[in-house]
Design a protein around this motif. Structure first.
Motif, mmCIF file in Angstrom:
data_model
loop_
_atom_site.group_PDB
_atom_site.id
_atom_site.type_symbol
_atom_site.label_atom_id
_atom_site.label_comp_id
_atom_site.label_asym_id
_atom_site.label_seq_id
_atom_site.Cartn_x
_atom_site.Cartn_y
_atom_site.Cartn_z
ATOM 1 N N GLY A 293 0.943 10.809 1.179
ATOM 2 C CA GLY A 293 2.169 12.174 2.321
ATOM 3 C C GLY A 293 3.568 11.228 2.390
ATOM 4 O O GLY A 293 2.837 9.650 3.189
ATOM 5 N N ARG A 294 4.430 11.293 2.657
ATOM 6 C CA ARG A 294 5.596 10.090 2.505
ATOM 7 C C ARG A 294 5.304 10.218 4.320
ATOM 8 O O ARG A 294 6.075 9.138 5.088
ATOM 9 C CB ARG A 294 6.797 10.943 2.522
ATOM 10 C CG ARG A 294 7.993 9.965 2.938
ATOM 11 C CD ARG A 294 9.239 10.553 1.967
ATOM 12 N NE ARG A 294 8.736 10.623 1.174
ATOM 13 C CZ ARG A 294 9.787 9.530 0.162
ATOM 14 N NH1 ARG A 294 10.422 8.724 0.520
ATOM 15 N NH2 ARG A 294 9.574 9.242 -1.625
ATOM 16 N N LYS A 295 5.324 11.018 4.926
ATOM 17 C CA LYS A 295 5.265 11.729 6.365
ATOM 18 C C LYS A 295 4.288 11.001 7.351
ATOM 19 O O LYS A 295 3.998 10.642 8.243
ATOM 20 C CB LYS A 295 5.932 12.773 6.948
ATOM 21 C CG LYS A 295 5.519 13.366 8.530
ATOM 22 C CD LYS A 295 5.789 15.043 8.843
ATOM 23 C CE LYS A 295 5.509 14.888 9.798
ATOM 24 N NZ LYS A 295 6.384 16.053 10.426
ATOM 25 N N GLY A 296 2.996 11.525 6.845
ATOM 26 C CA GLY A 296 2.038 10.136 7.191
ATOM 27 C C GLY A 296 2.179 8.898 6.844
ATOM 28 O O GLY A 296 1.546 8.406 7.922
ATOM 29 N N ALA A 297 2.622 8.754 5.578
ATOM 30 C CA ALA A 297 2.647 6.734 5.433
ATOM 31 C C ALA A 297 4.352 6.782 6.827
ATOM 32 O O ALA A 297 3.408 5.277 6.980
ATOM 33 C CB ALA A 297 3.400 6.438 4.547
ATOM 34 N N VAL A 298 5.192 7.120 6.684
ATOM 35 C CA VAL A 298 6.057 6.756 7.852
ATOM 36 C C VAL A 298 5.783 6.351 9.297
ATOM 37 O O VAL A 298 5.486 5.448 10.516
ATOM 38 C CB VAL A 298 7.363 7.647 7.368
ATOM 39 C CG1 VAL A 298 8.673 7.040 9.009
ATOM 40 C CG2 VAL A 298 7.696 7.094 6.292
ATOM 41 N N GLN A 299 4.135 7.373 9.655
ATOM 42 C CA GLN A 299 4.145 7.588 10.660
ATOM 43 C C GLN A 299 2.543 6.391 11.217
ATOM 44 O O GLN A 299 2.380 6.169 12.232
ATOM 45 C CB GLN A 299 3.534 9.074 11.344
ATOM 46 C CG GLN A 299 4.550 9.381 12.051
ATOM 47 C CD GLN A 299 3.866 11.381 11.753
ATOM 48 O OE1 GLN A 299 2.522 11.648 11.683
ATOM 49 N NE2 GLN A 299 4.541 12.584 11.806
ATOM 50 N N SER A 300 2.135 6.012 10.498
ATOM 51 C CA SER A 300 1.340 4.837 10.185
ATOM 52 C C SER A 300 1.719 3.863 10.043
ATOM 53 O O SER A 300 1.449 3.096 11.241
ATOM 54 C CB SER A 300 0.021 5.187 9.367
ATOM 55 O OG SER A 300 -0.747 6.704 8.700
ATOM 56 N N GLY B 251 -2.140 1.430 6.371
ATOM 57 C CA GLY B 251 -0.911 1.564 4.741
ATOM 58 C C GLY B 251 -1.911 2.558 4.079
ATOM 59 O O GLY B 251 -0.764 3.487 2.722
ATOM 60 N N ASN B 252 -2.747 2.947 3.750
ATOM 61 C CA ASN B 252 -3.422 3.579 2.604
ATOM 62 C C ASN B 252 -3.437 5.297 3.204
ATOM 63 O O ASN B 252 -4.610 5.626 3.816
ATOM 64 C CB ASN B 252 -5.039 2.996 2.288
ATOM 65 C CG ASN B 252 -5.902 3.999 1.241
ATOM 66 O OD1 ASN B 252 -4.990 4.924 0.654
ATOM 67 N ND2 ASN B 252 -7.074 4.559 1.701
ATOM 68 N N LEU C 213 0.782 -1.251 0.014
ATOM 69 C CA LEU C 213 -0.064 -0.166 -0.021
ATOM 70 C C LEU C 213 1.156 1.250 -0.009
ATOM 71 O O LEU C 213 0.358 2.159 -0.323
ATOM 72 C CB LEU C 213 -0.698 -0.289 0.830
ATOM 73 C CG LEU C 213 -2.179 -0.992 1.105
ATOM 74 C CD1 LEU C 213 -2.839 -1.500 2.065
ATOM 75 C CD2 LEU C 213 -2.994 -0.575 0.332
ATOM 76 N N TYR C 214 1.525 1.140 0.711
ATOM 77 C CA TYR C 214 2.976 1.956 0.333
ATOM 78 C C TYR C 214 3.408 2.607 -0.307
ATOM 79 O O TYR C 214 3.342 3.810 -1.599
ATOM 80 C CB TYR C 214 4.162 2.049 1.398
ATOM 81 C CG TYR C 214 5.206 2.708 1.498
ATOM 82 C CD1 TYR C 214 4.805 4.447 1.923
ATOM 83 C CD2 TYR C 214 6.311 3.203 0.715
ATOM 84 C CE1 TYR C 214 6.054 5.427 1.965
ATOM 85 C CE2 TYR C 214 7.226 3.745 0.653
ATOM 86 C CZ TYR C 214 7.035 5.230 1.260
ATOM 87 O OH TYR C 214 8.234 5.792 1.063
ATOM 88 N N GLN C 215 3.627 1.646 -1.133
ATOM 89 C CA GLN C 215 4.327 2.015 -3.151
ATOM 90 C C GLN C 215 3.197 2.156 -3.500
ATOM 91 O O GLN C 215 3.518 3.513 -4.361
ATOM 92 C CB GLN C 215 4.714 1.003 -2.910
ATOM 93 C CG GLN C 215 5.606 0.123 -3.092
ATOM 94 C CD GLN C 215 6.785 1.265 -2.356
ATOM 95 O OE1 GLN C 215 7.474 1.701 -4.007
ATOM 96 N NE2 GLN C 215 8.179 1.292 -2.001
ATOM 97 N N LEU C 216 2.369 1.672 -3.480
ATOM 98 C CA LEU C 216 0.603 1.790 -4.561
ATOM 99 C C LEU C 216 0.458 4.259 -4.111
ATOM 100 O O LEU C 216 -0.546 4.307 -4.554
ATOM 101 C CB LEU C 216 -0.128 1.218 -3.644
ATOM 102 C CG LEU C 216 -0.625 -0.526 -4.208
ATOM 103 C CD1 LEU C 216 -1.756 -1.106 -3.863
ATOM 104 C CD2 LEU C 216 0.031 -0.289 -5.793
#
Length: 336
Positions: free
Chosen positions: A304-311, A300-301, A77-80
């Motif tokens: 934004g890079r920062k939001g994804a890393v925190q999630s 995972g959905n 999901l991060y890649q998508l």
């Protein structure tokens, strides 16, 4: 299957395979470091060591598969999300629920697969590995398949068994003594001594046996009967039942464990509580595969890079917190 489903599955299954292989290697390496000195000191053949690790894998699936699924879901999901592919798919009219169907299907199939393994080969594989390591540490000659000097009484049958030697591969028994009580359990009806017992055509066949019958006062009712061989049609115990009496309940499938609890309801309350807690844990553990898939999708959905890393960091923390609380709760349930 639609093209979009194939693409999502390929995006998800590739990291899942990599995660499974990585965790399998980690488990094997840690176990090898733990037991390598015993293998070397005992002179265990490489073929037997390879067989041990082949049998070892099914018993650790419940630990490997959930964390692999979670990491694969988060990565896919991060890649998508990073490549804006999910945004493009949703712009084409596909809902997020529809897009996550392939992920949920894999999670459900993983839960069913782990459940099937835990109910079939998993407990026996764990039992074999435990016996293998125990025997290797003692003598270095592989697994001891003989259980000696065992006695047990199966509730509801009125029969007490004593077995001088039990072969856990062929279920052949030697020096068998079976005492059958009367229905009122006040006296013995008869007693059987046999040099050998074999399981043939779903029946026990006793060889070189002696049968002594008793009256209601437990006195001998005439001389004993001697026979070279006899089918014990009155005995409804099967080899698996006897093997389950020998094994630690930890190595039973959940349906065997439930039957064990039912037929041993007169045992200590604390012991029954521990077995019941183990049964509930055995039934619930495989569904963690589907749960972590559901848990990973919303985290995972994220755009934004920062939001994804925190999630991702938050869901990993929740996942390992779940395992810690699960093992703590199981320990408390068994310790009460």
């Amino acid at each position: 299957m639609k093209l979009i489903d194939k693409y999502l599955l390929r995006t998800f299954l590739l990291p899942l395979v990599y995660c499974l292989l990585a965790f399998v290697m980690i488990y094997l390496i840690f176990d090898l470091f733990d037991n390598l000195d015993h293998f070397l000191e005992g002179g265990t053949p490489p073929g037997l060591v390879a067989k041990y690790y082949a049998v070892f894998l099914p018993s650790v699936m419940v630990q490997i598969v959930p964390v692999s699924l979670l990491l694969a879901v988060l990565y896919a999901l991060y890649q998508l999300t990073k490549n804006n592919e999910l945004t493009a798919m949703k712009a084409c009219g596909l809902s997020i629920v529809r897009l996550m169907v392939p992920f949920l299907t894999v999670g459900l199939l993983a839960s069913l697969s782990v459940l099937a393994v835990n109910e079939t080969i998993g407990p026996r594989a764990s039992f074999w590995c435990n016996k293998f390591i125990s025997q290797t540490r003692k003598a270095g000659e592989g697994i001891d398949v003989y259980k000696k000097e065992i006695g047990f009484s199966l509730p509801g049958t009125g029969r007490d068994w004593y077995v001088g030697e039990f072969d856990m591969r062929t279920f052949e028994m030697k020096r068998v003594v079976v005492t059958q009580q009367r229905p009122d359990r006040r006296s013995n009806a008869y007693k059987v001594w046999a040099q050998q017992a074999r399981w043939v055509d779903n029946k026990w066949w006793f060889s070189d046996l002696r049968i002594q019958r008793f009256d209601e006062n437990s006195d001998r009712d005439g001389p004993p009967d001697f026979e070279l061989e006899r089918e014990m049609s009155d005995f409804d115990e099967n080899p698996r039942t006897i093997l389950n009496e020998i094994k630690d309940p930890e190595y039973l499938a959940s349906w065997e464990l439930a039957d064990y609890i039912r037929t041993h309801s007169t045992r200590e309350r604390a012991q029954l509580a521990r077995l019941t807690a183990e049964l509930h844990n055995r039934l619930s553990a495989p569904w963690s595969c589907l749960i972590v898939t559901l848990l990973g999708i919303p985290f995972g959905n994220q755009t934004g890079r920062k939001g994804a890393v925190q999630s991702i960091g938050m869901v990993l923390l929740m996942f390992f917190g779940y395992y810690i609380l699960n093992y703590l709760g199981l320990w408390l349930a068994k310790a009460m």
